[in-house]
Design a protein around this motif. Structure first.
Motif, PDB file in Angstrom:
ATOM      1  N   ARG A   4      -8.903   2.540   1.099  1.00 36.66           N
ATOM      2  CA  ARG A   4      -9.383   4.018   0.736  1.00 36.66           C
ATOM      3  C   ARG A   4      -8.487   4.625   2.242  1.00 36.66           C
ATOM      4  NH1 ARG A   4     -11.332   4.874  -3.920  1.00 36.66           N
ATOM      5  NH2 ARG A   4     -13.110   3.660  -3.495  1.00 36.66           N
ATOM      6  N   THR A   5      -6.997   4.480   1.493  1.00 40.79           N
ATOM      7  CA  THR A   5      -6.457   6.030   1.986  1.00 40.79           C
ATOM      8  C   THR A   5      -7.385   7.377   2.411  1.00 40.79           C
ATOM      9  OG1 THR A   5      -4.439   6.567   0.787  1.00 40.79           O
ATOM     10  CG2 THR A   5      -4.257   4.496   1.847  1.00 40.79           C
ATOM     11  N   GLY A   6      -6.803   8.548   3.217  1.00 37.34           N
ATOM     12  CA  GLY A   6      -7.300   9.537   3.286  1.00 37.34           C
ATOM     13  C   GLY A   6      -5.894  10.477   4.031  1.00 37.34           C
ATOM     14  N   PRO A   7      -6.268  12.074   3.522  1.00 36.14           N
ATOM     15  CA  PRO A   7      -5.129  12.260   3.919  1.00 36.14           C
ATOM     16  C   PRO A   7      -4.315  12.331   5.601  1.00 36.14           C
ATOM     17  CG  PRO A   7      -6.836  14.016   3.927  1.00 36.14           C
ATOM     18  CD  PRO A   7      -7.650  12.447   3.720  1.00 36.14           C
ATOM     19  N   ASP A   8      -5.207  11.914   6.773  1.00 34.23           N
ATOM     20  CA  ASP A   8      -4.761  11.646   7.818  1.00 34.23           C
ATOM     21  C   ASP A   8      -3.986   9.657   7.958  1.00 34.23           C
ATOM     22  OD1 ASP A   8      -5.216  14.108   8.415  1.00 34.23           O
ATOM     23  OD2 ASP A   8      -7.328  13.620   8.760  1.00 34.23           O
ATOM     24  N   THR A   9      -4.102   9.049   6.625  1.00 33.55           N
ATOM     25  CA  THR A   9      -3.659   7.594   7.013  1.00 33.55           C
ATOM     26  C   THR A   9      -2.352   7.621   7.134  1.00 33.55           C
ATOM     27  OG1 THR A   9      -5.444   6.924   5.580  1.00 33.55           O
ATOM     28  CG2 THR A   9      -3.585   5.524   5.927  1.00 33.55           C
ATOM     29  N   ASP A  10      -1.953   6.838   8.375  1.00 36.02           N
ATOM     30  CA  ASP A  10      -0.503   6.466   8.595  1.00 36.02           C
ATOM     31  C   ASP A  10      -0.246   5.422   8.391  1.00 36.02           C
ATOM     32  OD1 ASP A  10       2.068   5.922   9.198  1.00 36.02           O
ATOM     33  OD2 ASP A  10       1.998   6.836  11.461  1.00 36.02           O
ATOM     34  N   ARG A  51      -0.080 -16.979   7.330  1.00 35.68           N
ATOM     35  CA  ARG A  51       1.799 -17.460   7.811  1.00 35.68           C
ATOM     36  C   ARG A  51       2.560 -17.119   7.162  1.00 35.68           C
ATOM     37  NH1 ARG A  51       1.519 -21.665  10.203  1.00 35.68           N
ATOM     38  NH2 ARG A  51       1.249 -23.496   9.614  1.00 35.68           N
ATOM     39  N   GLY A  52       1.971 -15.686   7.354  1.00 36.01           N
ATOM     40  CA  GLY A  52       2.342 -14.069   6.580  1.00 36.01           C
ATOM     41  C   GLY A  52       1.329 -13.406   6.004  1.00 36.01           C
ATOM     42  N   MET A  53       1.917 -11.512   6.428  1.00 36.87           N
ATOM     43  CA  MET A  53       1.017 -10.940   6.010  1.00 36.87           C
ATOM     44  C   MET A  53       2.243 -10.003   5.560  1.00 36.87           C
ATOM     45  SD  MET A  53      -1.210  -7.939   8.829  1.00 36.87           S
ATOM     46  CE  MET A  53      -1.565  -7.283   7.832  1.00 36.87           C
ATOM     47  N   TYR A  54       1.168  -8.635   4.226  1.00 36.13           N
ATOM     48  CA  TYR A  54       1.667  -7.776   3.651  1.00 36.13           C
ATOM     49  C   TYR A  54       1.118  -6.921   3.807  1.00 36.13           C
ATOM     50  CZ  TYR A  54       4.752 -11.531   1.657  1.00 36.13           C
ATOM     51  OH  TYR A  54       6.441 -12.211   1.569  1.00 36.13           O
ATOM     52  N   PHE A  55       1.554  -5.509   3.910  1.00 40.72           N
ATOM     53  CA  PHE A  55       0.307  -4.631   3.977  1.00 40.72           C
ATOM     54  C   PHE A  55       1.278  -3.469   2.490  1.00 40.72           C
ATOM     55  CE2 PHE A  55      -1.257  -0.071   4.958  1.00 40.72           C
ATOM     56  CZ  PHE A  55      -2.388  -0.089   5.072  1.00 40.72           C
ATOM     57  N   LEU A  56       0.605  -2.981   1.761  1.00 35.23           N
ATOM     58  CA  LEU A  56       0.997  -2.806   0.662  1.00 35.23           C
ATOM     59  C   LEU A  56       0.605  -1.588   0.865  1.00 35.23           C
ATOM     60  CD1 LEU A  56       0.351  -6.136  -0.995  1.00 35.23           C
ATOM     61  CD2 LEU A  56       2.348  -4.640  -1.905  1.00 35.23           C
ATOM     62  N   LYS A  57       0.850   0.087  -0.033  1.00 35.07           N
ATOM     63  CA  LYS A  57       0.711   1.052   0.149  1.00 35.07           C
ATOM     64  C   LYS A  57       0.576   1.607  -1.622  1.00 35.07           C
ATOM     65  CE  LYS A  57       1.444   6.056   1.094  1.00 35.07           C
ATOM     66  NZ  LYS A  57       2.583   7.211   1.956  1.00 35.07           N
ATOM     67  N   GLY A  58      -0.233   1.687  -2.092  1.00 34.83           N
ATOM     68  CA  GLY A  58      -0.109   2.284  -3.976  1.00 34.83           C
ATOM     69  C   GLY A  58       0.765   3.803  -4.023  1.00 34.83           C
ATOM     70  N   THR A  59       1.116   3.538  -4.929  1.00 36.94           N
ATOM     71  CA  THR A  59       1.604   4.594  -5.300  1.00 36.94           C
ATOM     72  C   THR A  59       1.081   5.276  -5.846  1.00 36.94           C
ATOM     73  OG1 THR A  59       1.850   3.526  -7.709  1.00 36.94           O
ATOM     74  CG2 THR A  59       3.893   2.993  -5.857  1.00 36.94           C
ATOM     75  N   ASP A  60      -1.082   5.258  -5.763  1.00 36.34           N
ATOM     76  CA  ASP A  60      -1.333   6.786  -6.160  1.00 36.34           C
ATOM     77  C   ASP A  60      -1.518   7.549  -4.869  1.00 36.34           C
ATOM     78  OD1 ASP A  60      -2.624   5.288  -4.443  1.00 36.34           O
ATOM     79  OD2 ASP A  60      -4.381   5.076  -6.756  1.00 36.34           O
ATOM     80  N   GLY A  61      -1.500   6.703  -3.592  1.00 36.10           N
ATOM     81  CA  GLY A  61      -1.982   7.646  -2.466  1.00 36.10           C
ATOM     82  C   GLY A  61      -2.720   7.933  -2.053  1.00 36.10           C
ATOM     83  N   ASP A  62      -3.979   6.405  -2.290  1.00 37.37           N
ATOM     84  CA  ASP A  62      -5.222   6.508  -2.390  1.00 37.37           C
ATOM     85  C   ASP A  62      -5.809   5.391  -1.523  1.00 37.37           C
ATOM     86  OD1 ASP A  62      -5.999   9.205  -3.023  1.00 37.37           O
ATOM     87  OD2 ASP A  62      -6.334   8.885  -5.128  1.00 37.37           O
ATOM     88  N   THR A  63      -4.921   3.705  -2.156  1.00 36.73           N
ATOM     89  CA  THR A  63      -5.124   2.578  -1.768  1.00 36.73           C
ATOM     90  C   THR A  63      -4.127   1.946  -1.074  1.00 36.73           C
ATOM     91  OG1 THR A  63      -6.535   2.564  -4.419  1.00 36.73           O
ATOM     92  CG2 THR A  63      -6.407   1.082  -3.098  1.00 36.73           C
ATOM     93  N   ALA A  64      -4.762   1.037  -0.561  1.00 39.11           N
ATOM     94  CA  ALA A  64      -3.690   0.130   0.062  1.00 39.11           C
ATOM     95  C   ALA A  64      -4.090  -1.329   0.023  1.00 39.11           C
ATOM     96  CB  ALA A  64      -3.287   0.743   1.688  1.00 39.11           C
ATOM     97  N   LEU A  65      -3.220  -2.006   0.690  1.00 42.05           N
ATOM     98  CA  LEU A  65      -4.283  -3.813   0.282  1.00 42.05           C
ATOM     99  C   LEU A  65      -3.019  -4.462   1.987  1.00 42.05           C
ATOM    100  CD1 LEU A  65      -3.262  -5.001  -3.079  1.00 42.05           C
ATOM    101  CD2 LEU A  65      -5.253  -3.983  -2.334  1.00 42.05           C
TER     102      LEU A  65
END
Length: 98
Positions: free
Chosen positions: A11-17, A36-50
């Protein structure tokens, strides 16, 4: 060749970079044997990241659990993220273009 994946949900917050310490965190993850690899995804909802990591074997996935917990804790604190969940999967199909 069978691969495995770990998906960490945050869960992201207002201070998440989502780009803060991105290279350092990724290098720590990729240094684990069998990664073998890594992805970091920021949700388009602005509240979630994977974070998705890929592993060459079930043993590599299992061996990375403890280091992954440490990396997640450090990067969560640095990037102002809250860990919501962590799940592991067998990759049953994949394809890449270009």
């Amino acid at each position: 060749m069978t691969m495995y994946a770990r998906i960490s949900t945050f869960r992201t917050g207002p201070d998440t970079d989502p780009h803060a310490n991105e290279n350092a965190t990724m290098l720590r993850v990729l240094a684990n044997p069998g990664c073998r690899g890594m992805y970091f995804l920021k949700g388009t909802d602005g509240d979630t990241a994977l974070a998705i990591t890929l592993w060459d074997s079930e043993d590599s996935l299992a061996g990375s659990r403890e280091p992954a917990e440490s990396i997640r804790a450090d990067s969560s604190a640095e990037q102002h993220l809250t860990v919501v969940g962590v799940e592991e999967f067998e990759v049953t199909a994949s394809t890449f273009i270009g």
